[in-house]
Design an enzyme around this catalytic site. Sequence first.
Site, PDB file in Angstrom:
ATOM      1  N   GLU A 133      -0.208  -8.958   1.459  1.00 10.36           N
ATOM      2  CA  GLU A 133      -1.925  -8.619   2.013  1.00 10.36           C
ATOM      3  C   GLU A 133      -2.670  -8.845   0.316  1.00 10.36           C
ATOM      4  O   GLU A 133      -2.831  -8.701  -0.624  1.00 10.36           O
ATOM      5  CB  GLU A 133      -2.255  -6.892   1.912  1.00 10.36           C
ATOM      6  CG  GLU A 133      -1.669  -6.285   3.480  1.00 10.36           C
ATOM      7  CD  GLU A 133      -2.250  -6.988   4.313  1.00 10.36           C
ATOM      8  OE1 GLU A 133      -3.274  -7.734   4.179  1.00 10.36           O
ATOM      9  OE2 GLU A 133      -1.267  -7.319   5.328  1.00 10.36           O
ATOM     10  N   CYS A 144     -10.392  -3.392  -1.332  1.00 13.25           N
ATOM     11  CA  CYS A 144     -10.335  -5.172  -0.746  1.00 13.25           C
ATOM     12  C   CYS A 144     -10.895  -4.848   0.632  1.00 13.25           C
ATOM     13  O   CYS A 144     -11.526  -6.537   1.368  1.00 13.25           O
ATOM     14  CB  CYS A 144      -8.949  -5.749  -0.259  1.00 13.25           C
ATOM     15  SG  CYS A 144      -8.202  -3.889   0.312  1.00 13.25           S
TER      16      CYS A 144
HETATM   17  P1  NAD Z   1      -3.074  -9.494  -8.898  1.00 12.19           P
HETATM   18  O1  NAD Z   1      -2.470  -9.843  -7.742  1.00 12.19           O
HETATM   19  O2  NAD Z   1      -3.287  -9.166  -9.655  1.00 12.19           O
HETATM   20  O3  NAD Z   1      -1.718  -7.832  -8.714  1.00 12.19           O
HETATM   21  C1  NAD Z   1      -1.070  -7.326  -7.754  1.00 12.19           C
HETATM   22  C2  NAD Z   1       0.199  -7.314  -8.835  1.00 12.19           C
HETATM   23  O4  NAD Z   1       1.338  -8.212  -8.676  1.00 12.19           O
HETATM   24  C3  NAD Z   1       0.350  -6.505  -9.635  1.00 12.19           C
HETATM   25  O5  NAD Z   1       1.547  -5.663  -9.758  1.00 12.19           O
HETATM   26  C4  NAD Z   1       0.967  -7.682 -10.462  1.00 12.19           C
HETATM   27  O6  NAD Z   1       1.304  -6.997 -11.732  1.00 12.19           O
HETATM   28  C5  NAD Z   1       1.384  -8.040  -9.291  1.00 12.19           C
HETATM   29  N1  NAD Z   1       1.786  -9.846  -9.939  1.00 12.19           N
HETATM   30  C6  NAD Z   1       0.922 -10.549 -10.838  1.00 12.19           C
HETATM   31  N2  NAD Z   1       1.232 -11.778 -11.234  1.00 12.19           N
HETATM   32  C7  NAD Z   1       2.746 -11.584 -10.347  1.00 12.19           C
HETATM   33  C8  NAD Z   1       3.407 -13.079 -10.476  1.00 12.19           C
HETATM   34  N3  NAD Z   1       3.332 -13.754 -10.915  1.00 12.19           N
HETATM   35  N4  NAD Z   1       4.496 -12.181  -9.673  1.00 12.19           N
HETATM   36  C9  NAD Z   1       4.746 -11.226  -9.424  1.00 12.19           C
HETATM   37  N5  NAD Z   1       4.141  -9.932  -9.556  1.00 12.19           N
HETATM   38  C10 NAD Z   1       2.604 -10.665 -10.484  1.00 12.19           C
HETATM   39  O7  NAD Z   1      -3.887  -8.276  -8.067  1.00 12.19           O
HETATM   40  P2  NAD Z   1      -4.838  -7.002  -8.665  1.00 12.19           P
HETATM   41  O8  NAD Z   1      -6.051  -7.755  -9.700  1.00 12.19           O
HETATM   42  O9  NAD Z   1      -3.676  -5.974  -8.997  1.00 12.19           O
HETATM   43  O10 NAD Z   1      -5.826  -6.256  -6.845  1.00 12.19           O
HETATM   44  C11 NAD Z   1      -6.993  -6.522  -6.710  1.00 12.19           C
HETATM   45  C12 NAD Z   1      -6.487  -7.943  -5.763  1.00 12.19           C
HETATM   46  O11 NAD Z   1      -5.637  -7.361  -5.041  1.00 12.19           O
HETATM   47  C13 NAD Z   1      -7.946  -8.364  -5.054  1.00 12.19           C
HETATM   48  O12 NAD Z   1      -8.173  -9.079  -4.416  1.00 12.19           O
HETATM   49  C14 NAD Z   1      -8.303  -7.418  -4.099  1.00 12.19           C
HETATM   50  O13 NAD Z   1      -8.560  -7.660  -2.506  1.00 12.19           O
HETATM   51  C15 NAD Z   1      -6.243  -6.956  -3.513  1.00 12.19           C
HETATM   52  N6  NAD Z   1      -6.336  -5.926  -2.493  1.00 12.19           N
HETATM   53  C16 NAD Z   1      -6.055  -6.415  -1.211  1.00 12.19           C
HETATM   54  C17 NAD Z   1      -6.011  -5.317  -0.714  1.00 12.19           C
HETATM   55  C18 NAD Z   1      -5.476  -5.963   1.130  1.00 12.19           C
HETATM   56  O14 NAD Z   1      -4.599  -4.626   1.650  1.00 12.19           O
HETATM   57  N7  NAD Z   1      -5.650  -7.010   2.037  1.00 12.19           N
HETATM   58  C19 NAD Z   1      -5.945  -3.815  -0.662  1.00 12.19           C
HETATM   59  C20 NAD Z   1      -6.188  -3.835  -1.558  1.00 12.19           C
HETATM   60  C21 NAD Z   1      -5.987  -4.836  -3.072  1.00 12.19           C
END
Ligand code: NAD
Length: 479
Positions: free
Chosen positions: A246, A280
């Site tokens: 997501e 989001c």
């Molecule tokens: P992010 O992608 O930076 O991080 C999300 C998670 O992934 C964190 O736990 C992070 O540590 C991990 N991560 C980062 N790099 C990684 C890698 N290379 N390999 C594996 N894991 C890794 O996102 P964020 O800044 O924590 O959250 C904000 C984003 O989340 C926004 O884009 C928002 O739209 C999205 N979001 C989407 C939904 C949905 O249901 N569609 C809900 C909430 C947030």
Amino acid sequence: MQFENLIGGRWQGQNFTQNVNPSDTADVIGEYASATLDETQDAIRAAAAARGQWRDFPPAERVAALRRIGNTILERRAELGAALSREEGKIRAEGIGEATRAGMTFLYYASQVEQEQGSLFSSSRANTAIHTARKPVGAVGIITPWNFPLAIPAWKIAPALAFGNTVVFKPADLVPSSAWLLAEIIHQSGIPDGVFNLVMGKGRTVGDAMAKSPDLNAITFTGSTATGLAIARAGIANGPKRIQTEMGGKNSLIVLDDADLVTAIDAVMDGAFVSTGQRCTATSRVIATRGIYPSLIEGVAKRMKGLRVGHALEADIDIGPLASQAQFDQVSEYIELGQREGAELVAGGEAIENSTPGYYLQPALFAGGASQMRINQEEIFGPVACVIETDDLDDAIITANDTRYGLCAGIITDSNKAIVKFQREMDAGMLHVNRSTALTELHVPFGGSKSSSYGPREQGTAAREFFTTLATVYTTTVV
Ligand code: NAD
């Protein structure tokens, strides 16, 4: 105080990082373990080893464990909500609301455990019966973002456990306190060691190792589109494992001339600014037809004057700070960019001084924006909305679809014809009529289209599809 990871039923940690309150950066919440690669592999091995035990755990006892977790969260919702607000920055009422939702999610999935498990079919052969049986997928990696530190982990962990899977949970490094408290409650529920593992730490270490591990059978991720797609690629190349990601959103709210103005203003205020716009499902693009465009902008700008921005845990606050310095910088840069691109900054957008040092920003409203401006195409992830003027319904829907994302969309109108057209033509996973784009419920499917989601839907009954696999069983009776 130091807080450790939970690996194979044992709390442990070597490296620790500080968790700081975004409403008061002088307030250090605690030191939280940051897992090494070896510790991550240990957690994956523990989850893989516990698969059989949890699969065969009596369903009634699984139900009891999930109920204990859900009820404990609900009993402690005020404390958990305050802890969440302290580390993430959403206001206290929202923190408690999110804790409540997390508790309700565990209770909802407790009620799903004992639903039907398969179907019976006839066979073309004599003395033969065919049935399907739902089975757990196995060991599941759960990677979550920082903006819903309890609700998103809950809506992944609860169905994973309910349907008999073991879990390695990696929360966002910005919000370890909520994750740790949730892990402690799950650990105390009486589930066997290794069934649930917590590995706090960096995405590029812990998350990357999870995505690449052949010992995890599935990864469910929520976060940005770039990370989600990288995880999907790594997960399929190494396994292949089942993937659910997501990702980002850039959600449109259409407001037509026949809309009830107060309903429209309410929807913009909630969708764009609640939770400091860090949802989001937030409304980011407001697409208004000519007749209502001026009064909508005027009405929203007037309401924004009454918004109180401040420390998340203080009384009478509407909006807390942004979650981190990086978030503050990103949103501030977009506010500058919008002005350079030629949109008019109608209200807000300036940094705010508070009695405590934090990432405070006045919510911003742009008008006169064009759909292709970067502020209307890229995910800002803050309290910023831009109103785009449009000719009519046809043009409004074309404009609303003019983004790479498709998480959710809304329309405010009195016209049944417009509602039907919107529901048919809008390319988004969640569609809202006469309400905010940001409001979702836990018992129905959640997810989007285009660059917002990859893989099956989550939440509600849809979660069963991701967290179970189907065996087709042929049984011939020897007579
Ligand atoms: P992010 O992608 O930076 O991080 C999300 C998670 O992934 C964190 O736990 C992070 O540590 C991990 N991560 C980062 N790099 C990684 C890698 N290379 N390999 C594996 N894991 C890794 O996102 P964020 O800044 O924590 O959250 C904000 C984003 O989340 C926004 O884009 C928002 O739209 C999205 N979001 C989407 C939904 C949905 O249901 N569609 C809900 C909430 C947030």
